[in-house]
Scaffold this motif. Structure first.
Motif, PDB file in Angstrom:
ATOM      1  N   ASP A  75      -8.018  43.327 -17.090  1.00 36.70           N
ATOM      2  CA  ASP A  75      -9.226  43.341 -17.919  1.00 36.70           C
ATOM      3  C   ASP A  75      -9.151  42.302 -19.029  1.00 36.70           C
ATOM      4  OD1 ASP A  75     -10.487  45.284 -16.483  1.00 36.70           O
ATOM      5  OD2 ASP A  75     -10.010  46.934 -17.852  1.00 36.70           O
ATOM      6  N   GLU A  76      -8.006  42.230 -19.699  1.00 36.51           N
ATOM      7  CA  GLU A  76      -7.873  41.288 -20.808  1.00 36.51           C
ATOM      8  C   GLU A  76      -7.826  39.849 -20.312  1.00 36.51           C
ATOM      9  OE1 GLU A  76      -4.498  42.682 -22.941  1.00 36.51           O
ATOM     10  OE2 GLU A  76      -5.557  44.390 -23.773  1.00 36.51           O
ATOM     11  N   ALA A  77      -7.312  39.645 -19.100  1.00 38.63           N
ATOM     12  CA  ALA A  77      -7.319  38.296 -18.512  1.00 38.63           C
ATOM     13  C   ALA A  77      -8.750  37.866 -18.202  1.00 38.63           C
ATOM     14  CB  ALA A  77      -6.464  38.263 -17.251  1.00 38.63           C
ATOM     15  N   ARG A  78      -9.546  38.776 -17.642  1.00 41.93           N
ATOM     16  CA  ARG A  78     -10.949  38.446 -17.362  1.00 41.93           C
ATOM     17  C   ARG A  78     -11.703  38.120 -18.642  1.00 41.93           C
ATOM     18  NH1 ARG A  78     -10.531  43.266 -14.010  1.00 41.93           N
ATOM     19  NH2 ARG A  78     -10.178  42.674 -11.832  1.00 41.93           N
ATOM     20  N   ALA A  79     -11.341  38.800 -19.722  1.00 45.40           N
ATOM     21  CA  ALA A  79     -11.996  38.546 -21.013  1.00 45.40           C
ATOM     22  C   ALA A  79     -11.445  37.299 -21.699  1.00 45.40           C
ATOM     23  CB  ALA A  79     -11.830  39.764 -21.926  1.00 45.40           C
ATOM     24  N   GLY A  80     -10.380  36.727 -21.142  1.00 48.88           N
ATOM     25  CA  GLY A  80      -9.806  35.517 -21.717  1.00 48.88           C
ATOM     26  C   GLY A  80      -8.917  35.745 -22.916  1.00 48.88           C
ATOM     27  N   ARG A  81      -8.490  37.001 -23.136  1.00 47.67           N
ATOM     28  CA  ARG A  81      -7.685  37.310 -24.322  1.00 47.67           C
ATOM     29  C   ARG A  81      -6.187  37.342 -24.053  1.00 47.67           C
ATOM     30  NH1 ARG A  81     -11.855  41.273 -24.802  1.00 47.67           N
ATOM     31  NH2 ARG A  81     -10.439  42.804 -23.877  1.00 47.67           N
TER      32      ARG A  81
END
Length: 448
Positions: A75-81
């Motif tokens: 999830d955080e990878a998809r959000a770029g974080r």
């Protein structure tokens, strides 16, 4: 992140070192068996530097928690974080490396790594970090990558130095690790420090030039552990997504913005911003920016555009109030009913109980500016420690801003070091001094 590569499917490598093939890939649920085996075996090497928890070490390495970690990473990878990767050596799970708190607006991120002790002294961990650094400074476009390292973690500090990291500061009681809040050194790299050909190529060259013969690598371990039961995956996923829903209604995200004052000491109030503040805000920001430019240079057009009345209206109307919004908690400073500046509490991390702070006042206040800034800072710090239960508040101050440094000292902050090419709250990339204040030891221990 529209102009940046998707972080959810990144694979880096392979690169060969000492006859071993190293690559980085996203974690898989099937990795649990190997991850748990290594982490339990290397407990004495990892736990003293790992985040504290009321759970026993073996309870922190269950299949449910691993599934949750995989889902959160995706999830955080998809959000770029966040970019969380598994270190794989000859098909063997050999550790993890990640970039967290990725902020493309400021071009910054934080690095974390751990490796299997059986391969730790063969350059595998350093190569994994080098691969991630090349991707961070390359496709992601970062300008600064940091790594907080415990002073007791000599091996990691040595590896960081060999990669080119520079020690910038000692952050007082920065992180709760091994059961207590402890100091951590701040190590950093900037884009200007990338070696010719990149970090991975330089790392391989340095090992090839090293005439000492490394000990032979251990034989490849079993590639797969016991499979994670389908029921376990379903339960863990359900709890994870339920937690995300609860997180959305977290009180710290609520629309309630406090009004802070100390009538016994001053006529200053910290309150929610209003649409009517726009004109005073723009004029005050232009004066504050000019005060930081002794050469009289005009601010860039992008900065002027960012402080237009239209942007102000859009920011106030669209801003999501609450401490965990993108902007954090933003409060207007009001003196005798007049707008006089703003203060921010942002990058709030309730897990670590840390946050950053920025306070600015209108230079038009004249001789009263320092007193107003000091009172506002003291109110915000008191609120953060007493009402929110935070343990550490930090701020970045440009070296030439002596007034801000004097205010920081008055409220108990201590200068910890100087950060190179750091983007401060003014939006300028420049060297900044790191100042911080922490709660007393007895209060901090109560919040662990």
């Amino acid at each position: 992140m529209s102009d940046q590569p998707s972080l959810s499917r990144v694979r880096l490598g392979p690169v060969v070192l000492h006859g071993a093939t190293v690559l980085l890939r996203p974690p898989r649920i099937a990795d649990h068996g190997q991850w748990r085996r290594i982490r339990l075996r290397d407990r004495s090497l990892i736990e003293p530097f790992w985040s504290s928890s009321p759970l026993e070490w073996h309870e922190r390495h269950t299949a449910k928690l691993w599934v949750r970690e995989c889902l959160a990473g995706r999830d955080e990878a998809r959000a770029g974080r966040r970019l969380a990767m598994v270190v794989e050596m000859d098909g063997r799970f050999a550790g993890q490396v990640e970039l967290i708190s990725i902020d493309t607006a400021t071009g910054s991120a934080e690095l974390g790594v751990w490796v299997d002790s059986e391969v730790a002294r063969h350059g595998i961990g350093g190569l994994a970090v080098a691969l991630l650094l090349d991707f961070g400074f390359g496709p992601i476009g970062l300008q600064r990558i940091t790594a907080p390292i415990s002073p007791a973690n000599v091996a990691t500090s040595s590896g960081a130095a060999r990669l080119g990291f520079r020690r910038e500061a000692v952050m007082t009681r920065y992180f709760d690790a091994g059961g207590a809040r402890s100091d951590h050194e701040l190590w950093a790299l900037t884009a200007a420090m990338v070696p010719p050909g990149g970090f991975a190529a330089a790392w391989v060259r340095s090992h090839r030039a090293d005439r000492s013969t490394p000990a032979p690598l251990p034989p490849t371990a079993e590639r797969t552990g016991p499979p994670v039961a389908t029921g376990t995956v379903i339960v863990a996923a359900a709890r994870y997504f339920a937690g995300r829903v609860l997180h959305m209604v977290d009180p710290l995200r609520a629309s309630c913005v406090p009004t802070l004052d100390d009538r016994d000491r001053s006529r200053l109030v910290l309150r929610k911003r209003r649409l009517a503040d726009g004109r005073q805000w723009r004029a005050a920001r232009l004066r504050a920016r000019a005060a930081l430019d002794p050469n009289g240079e005009a601010p860039p057009s992008t900065w002027v555009d960012a402080h237009s009345r239209v942007r102000w209206l859009r920011e106030v109307l669209r801003a999501r109030p609450g401490l965990r919004s993108t902007a954090g908690l933003v409060l207007a400073i009001e003196v005798d009913g007049a707008y006089a500046g703003e203060c921010r509490l942002f990058d709030l991390d309730m897990f670590d109980r840390n946050a950053r702070m920025f306070v600015w006042t209108d230079p038009a206040l004249g001789d009263a500016a320092d007193r107003v800034r000091t009172d506002a800072t003291r109110l915000l710090v008191t609120y953060a420690f007493d009402a929110l239960g935070l343990c550490r508040i930090a701020t970045a101050i440009e070296p030439q801003d002596r007034d801000a440094a004097a205010v920081a000292a008055k409220v108990g902050m201590v200068r910890e070091g100087r950060m190179s090419r750091f983007v401060g709250a003014t939006g300028r990339r420049a060297d900044h001094d790191l100042w911080a204040v922490t709660v007393p030891d007895d209060r901090a221990s109560q919040r662990t």
